[in-house]
Design an enzyme around this catalytic site. Sequence first.
Site, PDB file in Angstrom:
ATOM      1  N   GLY A 214       9.936 -18.540 -28.486  1.00 23.96           N
ATOM      2  CA  GLY A 214      10.568 -19.018 -29.722  1.00 23.96           C
ATOM      3  C   GLY A 214      12.007 -18.562 -29.796  1.00 23.96           C
ATOM      4  O   GLY A 214      12.594 -18.148 -28.801  1.00 23.96           O
ATOM      5  N   ASN A 215      12.599 -18.660 -30.975  1.00 24.83           N
ATOM      6  CA  ASN A 215      13.965 -18.156 -31.150  1.00 24.83           C
ATOM      7  C   ASN A 215      14.129 -17.633 -32.576  1.00 24.83           C
ATOM      8  O   ASN A 215      13.192 -17.684 -33.373  1.00 24.83           O
ATOM      9  CB  ASN A 215      14.999 -19.234 -30.799  1.00 24.83           C
ATOM     10  CG  ASN A 215      14.897 -20.433 -31.708  1.00 24.83           C
ATOM     11  OD1 ASN A 215      15.152 -20.346 -32.906  1.00 24.83           O
ATOM     12  ND2 ASN A 215      14.487 -21.572 -31.149  1.00 24.83           N
ATOM     13  N   ARG A 216      15.309 -17.129 -32.879  1.00 27.69           N
ATOM     14  CA  ARG A 216      15.494 -16.388 -34.136  1.00 27.69           C
ATOM     15  C   ARG A 216      15.840 -17.248 -35.337  1.00 27.69           C
ATOM     16  O   ARG A 216      16.186 -16.727 -36.395  1.00 27.69           O
ATOM     17  CB  ARG A 216      16.625 -15.374 -33.967  1.00 27.69           C
ATOM     18  CG  ARG A 216      16.298 -14.298 -32.996  1.00 27.69           C
ATOM     19  CD  ARG A 216      17.554 -13.489 -32.733  1.00 27.69           C
ATOM     20  NE  ARG A 216      17.319 -12.576 -31.633  1.00 27.69           N
ATOM     21  CZ  ARG A 216      17.525 -11.272 -31.707  1.00 27.69           C
ATOM     22  NH1 ARG A 216      17.986 -10.742 -32.810  1.00 27.69           N
ATOM     23  NH2 ARG A 216      17.291 -10.510 -30.674  1.00 27.69           N
TER      24      ARG A 216
END
Length: 403
Positions: A214-216
């Site tokens: 995923g990412n932030r």
Amino acid sequence: MTLEGRRILLAVTGGIAAYKTPLLIRELLARGAQVRVVRTAHAEQFVTDTTLAVLSQNPVSADLFAPTQEFPVLHVGLAEWADLFLVAPATANTLGKMAHGLADDLLTCIYLATQAPIMVAPAMEENMLNHPQVTANCARLRQDGVGWIDPETGPLASGASGKGRMAQIEKVISAVEQRLAVGDNLRHNDFDGRRLLVTAGPTLEDLDPVRFIGNRSSGKMGYAIASRARARGASVVMVSGPTHLQAPTGVKVVGVRSALDMLQACQEHFDGCDAAIMAAAVADYRPASVSDTKLKREAGLDSIALVENPDISAILGAQKGHRLLVAFAMETGQGLDQARRKLEKKNADFVVLNDLQQAGAGFAVDTNVVTIVDAASEQALAKMDKLDVADRILDELLRRLVS
Ligand code: CTP
């Protein structure tokens, strides 16, 4: 005078910071504003109607059912009178009622009835401000487009020191000035009849039933765009990856998980739209295979094979025809070059560039620092609330939609 002729409806609630409102009224009037005051029942404990009426040069309204010559229905009349509805100080109780749409007094009825921009200057003890319910209420209001004037840190009514003091009068005034200045070149219902597709949040690319890449991204920028577009009259479909945010009122939210899901949802909804604003942080790659069962440590794993995800914005860009496309570029250097490269690659009408290395920009924070870039120009905006950034992006889009 920065507020010449502007009609500020000041709502005073029952917190100790109400003692500062006479000064606030003075400063608003000194800048040319007209001020009317409404107050809650508890506000009377902290400041008198006589003071507020003398300084504002208008009668103070407190009772929802008070007879009035001026308007057929008091709360509707005041709601329509206002160019801006400012709740200062805003207590936890009033913020909670606003967030939940309760309307048991004059102030909360006006909140629901007004079409004017709304701002709140919260003031309360730090533990109250940090209570999860209050935090959730405030987040809800901000998502609904309510302008937020951050409380300050210092001595509180209890004698303790902490965050929760109402912002200094000058800060309240300058927030009001900014909000009305942004509001000058847009306003209500200028997106009436327009349909927008907005993407928001991260995509999560599963590896097995437990893990993902995923990412932030928090989704805040996309949600701010969707909520402001809706508030300005657009009908909005937001395709959102998983976030912790509440859906903005009136926005149709299509929840997705992966980039492939997002592509499919975007293709389903782009057809009837006038424009798409691509604020999602889409994973560029996904695991080449997804295991149905949990991958076990003993089985060993040296590396994860990845395959490229489709570029959703480039696909929509190739299909867009008369529709407009706005892409984002989040960079950590050489931003303008990168933004122009993306403008071309995605066939976008403009790109919103943000530089992660700037303080107050990027993920999870409520502010952003962006530059709007097209083939011929670049327009650097100051650091501002994501809701205000959203308005500026929408202004830019509207200018192109009508030309
Ligand atoms: N975007 C998209 N689909 C993807 C990837 C990105 O729609 N698969 C959109 C984003 O929503 C954003 C813009 O494209 O509007 C970002 O451009 P992108 O090419 O993804 O930037 P990066 O992936 O950061 O590119 P690079 O790694 O080359 O910097």
